[in-house]
Write a protein that holds these residues in place. Structure first.
Motif, PDB file in Angstrom:
ATOM      1  N   SER A 191      84.065  20.591  60.093  1.00 47.12           N
ATOM      2  CA  SER A 191      83.293  19.462  61.284  1.00 47.12           C
ATOM      3  C   SER A 191      82.651  18.567  60.744  1.00 47.12           C
ATOM      4  O   SER A 191      81.774  17.881  61.617  1.00 47.12           O
ATOM      5  CB  SER A 191      81.870  20.948  61.826  1.00 47.12           C
ATOM      6  N   SER A 192      81.566  18.761  59.160  1.00 54.66           N
ATOM      7  CA  SER A 192      80.516  18.060  59.114  1.00 54.66           C
ATOM      8  C   SER A 192      81.898  16.200  59.022  1.00 54.66           C
ATOM      9  O   SER A 192      80.643  15.723  58.859  1.00 54.66           O
ATOM     10  CB  SER A 192      79.996  18.240  58.011  1.00 54.66           C
ATOM     11  N   ILE A 193      82.933  16.746  58.392  1.00 60.33           N
ATOM     12  CA  ILE A 193      83.928  15.603  57.806  1.00 60.33           C
ATOM     13  C   ILE A 193      84.110  15.158  59.264  1.00 60.33           C
ATOM     14  O   ILE A 193      85.345  14.296  59.052  1.00 60.33           O
ATOM     15  CB  ILE A 193      84.441  15.590  56.546  1.00 60.33           C
ATOM     16  N   GLY A 194      84.337  16.021  60.172  1.00 58.68           N
ATOM     17  CA  GLY A 194      85.500  15.484  61.444  1.00 58.68           C
ATOM     18  C   GLY A 194      86.533  16.117  61.536  1.00 58.68           C
ATOM     19  O   GLY A 194      88.167  14.901  62.114  1.00 58.68           O
ATOM     20  N   ALA A 195      87.287  16.302  60.425  1.00 55.54           N
ATOM     21  CA  ALA A 195      88.336  17.155  59.947  1.00 55.54           C
ATOM     22  C   ALA A 195      89.469  17.512  61.741  1.00 55.54           C
ATOM     23  O   ALA A 195      88.680  18.356  62.805  1.00 55.54           O
ATOM     24  CB  ALA A 195      88.957  18.213  59.341  1.00 55.54           C
ATOM     25  N   ARG A 196      90.409  17.206  61.301  1.00 54.29           N
ATOM     26  CA  ARG A 196      91.075  17.967  62.213  1.00 54.29           C
ATOM     27  C   ARG A 196      92.314  18.650  62.095  1.00 54.29           C
ATOM     28  O   ARG A 196      92.898  19.656  62.926  1.00 54.29           O
ATOM     29  CB  ARG A 196      91.976  16.316  63.750  1.00 54.29           C
ATOM     30  N   GLU A 197      93.225  17.792  61.276  1.00 53.99           N
ATOM     31  CA  GLU A 197      95.029  18.519  61.252  1.00 53.99           C
ATOM     32  C   GLU A 197      94.605  17.872  59.467  1.00 53.99           C
ATOM     33  O   GLU A 197      94.531  17.063  59.486  1.00 53.99           O
ATOM     34  CB  GLU A 197      96.090  17.544  61.719  1.00 53.99           C
ATOM     35  N   GLY A 198      95.541  18.769  58.890  1.00 53.09           N
ATOM     36  CA  GLY A 198      95.457  19.201  57.857  1.00 53.09           C
ATOM     37  C   GLY A 198      95.381  20.356  56.707  1.00 53.09           C
ATOM     38  O   GLY A 198      96.333  21.274  57.090  1.00 53.09           O
ATOM     39  N   LEU A 199      95.031  20.038  55.840  1.00 55.59           N
ATOM     40  CA  LEU A 199      94.871  20.921  54.506  1.00 55.59           C
ATOM     41  C   LEU A 199      93.254  21.674  53.644  1.00 55.59           C
ATOM     42  O   LEU A 199      93.052  20.594  53.126  1.00 55.59           O
ATOM     43  CB  LEU A 199      95.609  21.518  53.634  1.00 55.59           C
ATOM     44  N   LEU A 200      93.081  22.727  54.076  1.00 54.34           N
ATOM     45  CA  LEU A 200      91.189  23.221  53.271  1.00 54.34           C
ATOM     46  C   LEU A 200      92.067  23.886  51.821  1.00 54.34           C
ATOM     47  O   LEU A 200      92.503  24.615  51.866  1.00 54.34           O
ATOM     48  CB  LEU A 200      90.767  23.277  54.158  1.00 54.34           C
ATOM     49  N   ASN A 201      91.684  23.223  50.841  1.00 54.57           N
ATOM     50  CA  ASN A 201      92.219  24.130  49.525  1.00 54.57           C
ATOM     51  C   ASN A 201      90.034  24.522  49.415  1.00 54.57           C
ATOM     52  O   ASN A 201      89.131  23.685  49.524  1.00 54.57           O
ATOM     53  CB  ASN A 201      92.256  22.947  48.332  1.00 54.57           C
ATOM     54  N   VAL A 202      90.437  25.786  48.612  1.00 56.50           N
ATOM     55  CA  VAL A 202      88.410  26.478  48.762  1.00 56.50           C
ATOM     56  C   VAL A 202      89.283  27.074  47.133  1.00 56.50           C
ATOM     57  O   VAL A 202      89.987  27.755  47.275  1.00 56.50           O
ATOM     58  CB  VAL A 202      88.433  27.720  49.014  1.00 56.50           C
TER      59      VAL A 202
END
Length: 139
Positions: free
Chosen positions: A32-43
């Protein structure tokens, strides 16, 4: 660095007992803080004795996971890796079973998890009460 790549770290206090910490809210807040829309999140947890799991929580599965790990990796002095508390060598084997990372799809700004899935930090190392987790988004 590409404007489509964003990364941050979060500090997680796990305490001095084996634990499973839910990171789902932290992941969602980052997106939310970066305004992400579509993509991949790596943890990713850059520690040799912790891992990232995607499972159900709140219905006992998190405790079942810790019990299963205790059965597979007993906290005894049988381990060759022998520093820290008794059985600490098992903590160094943990990432072979619970990987230190997970890559998750992000759709419409949210992690595309199943109904009961959560993103979890799994930490069996009682000698290290503080962890760092890196969240990276590629969109």
């Amino acid at each position: 660095m590409s404007p489509a790549f964003r990364t941050t770290t979060i500090a997680v206090h796990t305490g001095r007992r084996e634990t499973v910490k839910d990171l789902t809210g932290d992941c969602e807040a980052f997106l939310s803080s970066i305004g992400a829309r579509e993509g991949l999140l790596n943890v990713f947890v850059p520690h040799a004795t912790a891992g990232i799991a995607v499972i159900e929580t709140g219905a006992g599965s998190d405790e079942d996971l810790l019990d299963a790990l205790a059965d597979l990796l007993p906290r005894t002095d049988r381990w060759r890796h022998q520093h820290g508390s008794t059985g600490h060598g098992r903590d160094h084997v943990l990432p072979a079973l619970v990987a230190p990372h997970a890559t998750l799809p992000v759709v419409a700004g949210r992690i595309a998890l199943g109904t009961w899935q959560s993103v979890l930090l799994v930490d069996t190392n009682r000698d290290n009460p503080d962890r760092t987790v890196r969240l990276s988004f590629l969109g």
